[in-house]
Design a protein around this motif. Sequence first.
Motif, PDB file in Angstrom:
ATOM      1  N   ASN A 116       2.499   6.996  -2.026  1.00  0.00           N
ATOM      2  CA  ASN A 116       3.425   5.896  -1.758  1.00  0.00           C
ATOM      3  C   ASN A 116       3.170   5.262  -0.393  1.00  0.00           C
ATOM      4  N   THR A 160      -0.762   2.294   1.318  1.00  0.00           N
ATOM      5  CA  THR A 160      -0.634   0.934   0.789  1.00  0.00           C
ATOM      6  C   THR A 160      -1.974   0.264   0.499  1.00  0.00           C
ATOM      7  N   ASP A 161      -3.035   0.676   1.184  1.00  0.00           N
ATOM      8  CA  ASP A 161      -4.342   0.071   0.918  1.00  0.00           C
ATOM      9  C   ASP A 161      -5.178   0.901  -0.067  1.00  0.00           C
ATOM     10  N   SER A 162      -4.587   1.953  -0.596  1.00  0.00           N
ATOM     11  CA  SER A 162      -5.214   2.799  -1.627  1.00  0.00           C
ATOM     12  C   SER A 162      -6.602   3.309  -1.252  1.00  0.00           C
ATOM     13  N   GLU A 193       0.530   3.298   8.228  1.00  0.00           N
ATOM     14  CA  GLU A 193       1.193   3.922   7.079  1.00  0.00           C
ATOM     15  C   GLU A 193       2.014   5.126   7.526  1.00  0.00           C
ATOM     16  N   SER A 245       5.265   4.066   8.865  1.00  0.00           N
ATOM     17  CA  SER A 245       6.230   3.794   7.803  1.00  0.00           C
ATOM     18  C   SER A 245       7.010   5.056   7.462  1.00  0.00           C
TER      19      SER A 245
END
Length: 91
Positions: free
Chosen positions: A54, A57-59, A67, A70
């Motif tokens: 989760n 975000t840039d996989s 990240e 976050s």
Amino acid sequence: MESAIKTIVTTFLSSAKGKEGLDSKTFQKMVKSKLSGIMEDTDSSSAIKEMQQNLDTDSDGKVDFQEYLSLIGYIANSMSQSKSEQTPNSS
């Protein structure tokens, strides 16, 4: 507050060991060792893996510093809400 920010940054940097992000194994180790006192499910590898996915975000398979921030923001917000719910309103 300054020491808290330094701790957040140094925790990421020491966990990343010079790399740009935390791979799955490193992220799990960091969460288990550094966040088990304030987060639930840190003993569940599948819960931590889902958290990492989760956050990523840039996989790219890694949790980079943005990240990671976050996650820190989510934890701080959750703690703030929990504390405010425990404090009776002074109306």
